[in-house]
Design a protein around this motif. Structure first.
Motif, mmCIF file in Angstrom:
data_model
loop_
_atom_site.group_PDB
_atom_site.id
_atom_site.type_symbol
_atom_site.label_atom_id
_atom_site.label_comp_id
_atom_site.label_asym_id
_atom_site.label_seq_id
_atom_site.Cartn_x
_atom_site.Cartn_y
_atom_site.Cartn_z
ATOM 1 N N ARG A 82 4.873 -1.326 -8.361
ATOM 2 C CA ARG A 82 3.353 -1.696 -7.998
ATOM 3 C C ARG A 82 2.922 -2.607 -7.882
ATOM 4 N NH1 ARG A 82 4.317 3.468 -10.267
ATOM 5 N NH2 ARG A 82 3.824 5.528 -9.216
ATOM 6 N N HIS A 83 2.415 -2.652 -7.339
ATOM 7 C CA HIS A 83 0.556 -4.771 -7.176
ATOM 8 C C HIS A 83 -0.400 -4.823 -6.847
ATOM 9 C CE1 HIS A 83 1.106 -9.088 -6.350
ATOM 10 N NE2 HIS A 83 0.258 -8.500 -5.114
ATOM 11 N N HIS A 84 -1.059 -5.538 -7.730
ATOM 12 C CA HIS A 84 -1.910 -4.964 -7.599
ATOM 13 C C HIS A 84 -2.779 -6.227 -7.415
ATOM 14 C CE1 HIS A 84 -2.741 -0.660 -9.573
ATOM 15 N NE2 HIS A 84 -1.686 -1.260 -10.791
ATOM 16 N N ALA A 85 -4.320 -6.673 -6.530
ATOM 17 C CA ALA A 85 -4.348 -7.801 -6.006
ATOM 18 C C ALA A 85 -5.804 -7.509 -5.556
ATOM 19 C CB ALA A 85 -3.790 -8.430 -4.713
ATOM 20 N N GLY A 86 -6.807 -8.239 -6.865
ATOM 21 C CA GLY A 86 -7.910 -6.898 -6.596
ATOM 22 C C GLY A 86 -8.267 -5.808 -7.374
ATOM 23 N N ARG A 87 -8.859 -5.142 -6.183
ATOM 24 C CA ARG A 87 -9.254 -3.881 -6.488
ATOM 25 C C ARG A 87 -8.029 -3.424 -5.388
ATOM 26 N NH1 ARG A 87 -15.546 -2.827 -6.345
ATOM 27 N NH2 ARG A 87 -16.172 -4.420 -8.560
ATOM 28 N N GLY A 99 3.685 0.274 1.842
ATOM 29 C CA GLY A 99 2.890 0.462 2.244
ATOM 30 C C GLY A 99 2.062 -0.206 2.657
ATOM 31 N N ALA A 100 0.950 0.535 2.857
ATOM 32 C CA ALA A 100 -0.494 -0.324 3.221
ATOM 33 C C ALA A 100 -1.586 -0.936 2.290
ATOM 34 C CB ALA A 100 -1.013 0.143 4.365
ATOM 35 N N ALA A 101 -2.537 -1.923 1.445
ATOM 36 C CA ALA A 101 -2.800 -1.688 -0.079
ATOM 37 C C ALA A 101 -3.700 -0.493 0.262
ATOM 38 C CB ALA A 101 -4.163 -2.967 0.372
ATOM 39 N N ARG A 102 -4.493 -0.356 -0.656
ATOM 40 C CA ARG A 102 -5.112 0.719 -0.890
ATOM 41 C C ARG A 102 -5.735 0.634 -2.591
ATOM 42 N NH1 ARG A 102 -4.819 1.662 3.744
ATOM 43 N NH2 ARG A 102 -2.826 3.217 4.831
ATOM 44 N N PRO A 103 -6.772 1.162 -2.066
ATOM 45 C CA PRO A 103 -7.804 1.506 -3.485
ATOM 46 C C PRO A 103 -7.454 1.729 -4.690
ATOM 47 C CG PRO A 103 -8.750 2.494 -2.082
ATOM 48 C CD PRO A 103 -7.798 2.113 -1.379
ATOM 49 N N SER A 104 -6.742 2.714 -4.252
ATOM 50 C CA SER A 104 -5.960 3.423 -5.756
ATOM 51 C C SER A 104 -4.869 3.181 -5.517
ATOM 52 C CB SER A 104 -6.375 4.754 -6.062
ATOM 53 O OG SER A 104 -5.520 5.418 -4.940
ATOM 54 N N SER A 105 -3.716 3.098 -6.912
ATOM 55 C CA SER A 105 -2.052 3.538 -7.262
ATOM 56 C C SER A 105 -1.698 4.906 -6.233
ATOM 57 C CB SER A 105 -1.736 3.319 -8.454
ATOM 58 O OG SER A 105 -2.111 4.507 -8.678
ATOM 59 N N GLU A 106 -2.203 6.426 -6.343
ATOM 60 C CA GLU A 106 -2.318 7.478 -5.858
ATOM 61 C C GLU A 106 -2.227 7.065 -4.384
ATOM 62 O OE1 GLU A 106 -4.415 6.408 -8.177
ATOM 63 O OE2 GLU A 106 -3.362 6.947 -10.109
ATOM 64 N N LEU A 107 -3.412 6.750 -3.727
ATOM 65 C CA LEU A 107 -3.699 6.216 -2.208
ATOM 66 C C LEU A 107 -2.344 5.787 -1.627
ATOM 67 C CD1 LEU A 107 -6.783 5.822 -2.125
ATOM 68 C CD2 LEU A 107 -5.958 8.215 -1.058
ATOM 69 N N ALA A 108 -1.945 4.716 -2.628
ATOM 70 C CA ALA A 108 -1.083 4.048 -2.229
ATOM 71 C C ALA A 108 0.255 4.076 -2.051
ATOM 72 C CB ALA A 108 -0.944 2.345 -3.057
#
Length: 356
Positions: A150-155, A174-183
């Motif tokens: 997983r890659h986090h950028a901001g929120r 995948g596409a950027a999502r607001p949480s790791s679960e959704l990603a």
């Protein structure tokens, strides 16, 4: 799907099959163009190429080609093996791609009815659970379990998934999502659709207006996407560093070719040695002057002259990246780019294996 990428296919050759009148690159282009649902924009290359390079010996380079193309609306990146020339690297990756899609994947399509009947029941499971179940029991995956990063950028979080398909490493983003679960759920749903898992055949639809489909160039995959371990990454960084000086020199020679006289060098080097500390090699700081740009570049301190040259050459590369310089020669005394002590620097890859 943002993009799909897979690593080098297993060794082998199309030479064992009936000889084709066309080369592997031409055959691959025709194969990609058979995907009529998502036609490429006019004036855009069907196959887009990039190359890595490494020192094969003290005097020779080897090249590894990556080919990018859009197949049924999904951008793919395929990397081949190391070869002694760019032309052979192109041929190598084209053969690998055809062998996989036309050979292995084509055979899988012929057997998909039987495989579908044996696929696990995934109804009621989450996307991540469904993919785990599918990969454990479906022959396409050979029992290989997905591996997540997983890659986090901001929120926002973007998930990457790697799995073996028919023995070939594949990486999906995948596409950027607001949480790791959704990603995780997003990329799992895309992969389930890509593999046409029963129940997920219509779970995703490529966007015909996405930049990879409608733009002039397919977006690059994530940096170091071909690397699977920290050791491989270290080896890649060392190889890139060893060839950086040659790559920057070649870039300058191409840029200034019309202005250079026969036998004239594109740059001139000078060095400053640091105070003796009893360690070999000693510390150096290199200055490289590029007369036709009217500039000099002062690198950071490094252990050994070669490492000092690399530091200065990286500043030249950064300058070329920022702007397309004039080839008409510099003005007056020119200028010096570089950094003094205490000024924050971009991270550089450290350590060369050896020193002259």
């Amino acid at each position: 799907m943002a993009h799909m990428a897979f690593g080098a296919a297993p060794e082998g050759s199309l030479r064992d099959q009936k000889p084709a009148p066309k080369g592997a690159v031409a055959l691959l282009q025709e194969f990609v163009q058979c995907s009529r649902e998502f036609a490429a924009p006019q004036n855009r290359a069907i196959l887009q190429w990039s190359y890595d390079q490494q020192m094969a010996s003290a005097a020779s380079l080897h090249f590894r080609a990556t080919v990018a193309f859009v197949l049924d609306g999904v951008p793919h990146h395929v990397v081949g093996g190391w070869q002694p020339s760019k032309k052979l690297a192109q041929k190598d990756v084209a053969e690998r791609t055809l062998r996989f899609f036309v050979g292995k994947w084509g055979q899988q399509l012929l057997e998909e009815d039987a495989a579908a009947s044996a696929a696990p029941e995934t109804e009621g499971s989450s996307e991540v659970e469904a993919l785990e179940q599918f990969c454990r029991s479906f022959a396409l995956c050979g029992g290989d379990r997905p591996r997540w990063t997983r890659h986090h950028a901001g929120r926002q979080c973007t998930s990457h998934l790697e799995v073996l398909l028919l023995g070939v490493p594949h990486k999906f983003e995948g596409a950027a999502r607001p949480s790791s679960e959704l990603a995780d759920a997003d990329v799992a749903r895309r992969v389930l659709w890509y593999l046409q898992c029963p129940g997920y055949e219509a779970a995703f639809a490529p966007d015909p207006q996405a930049p990879a489909v409608s733009g002039k160039r397919i977006p690059d995959p994530p940096q170091n996407w071909t690397v699977s371990s920290s050791r491989e990454l270290d080896d890649l960084r060392k190889a890139e560093r060893k060839t950086s000086l040659m790559r920057v020199q070649n870039r300058l020679q191409q840029l200034l070719a019309r202005a250079l006289r026969a036998g004239e060098s594109v740059w001139e080097w000078s060095y400053e040695m640091g105070s003796e500390d009893g360690t070999w090699p000693p510390m150096y700081r290199a200055t490289v002057e590029v007369p036709m740009l009217g500039r000099a570049f002062l690198g950071a301190w490094a252990r050994g002259q070669r490492a000092a040259q690399v530091e200065a050459s990286l500043l030249v590369a950064e300058h070329l990246d920022r702007a397309e310089p004039s080839t008409s020669g510099g003005s007056g005394g020119g200028s010096v780019e570089g950094s003094d002590e205490g000024v924050e620097q971009a991270v550089r890859w450290a350590d060369l294996d050896d020193e002259d």
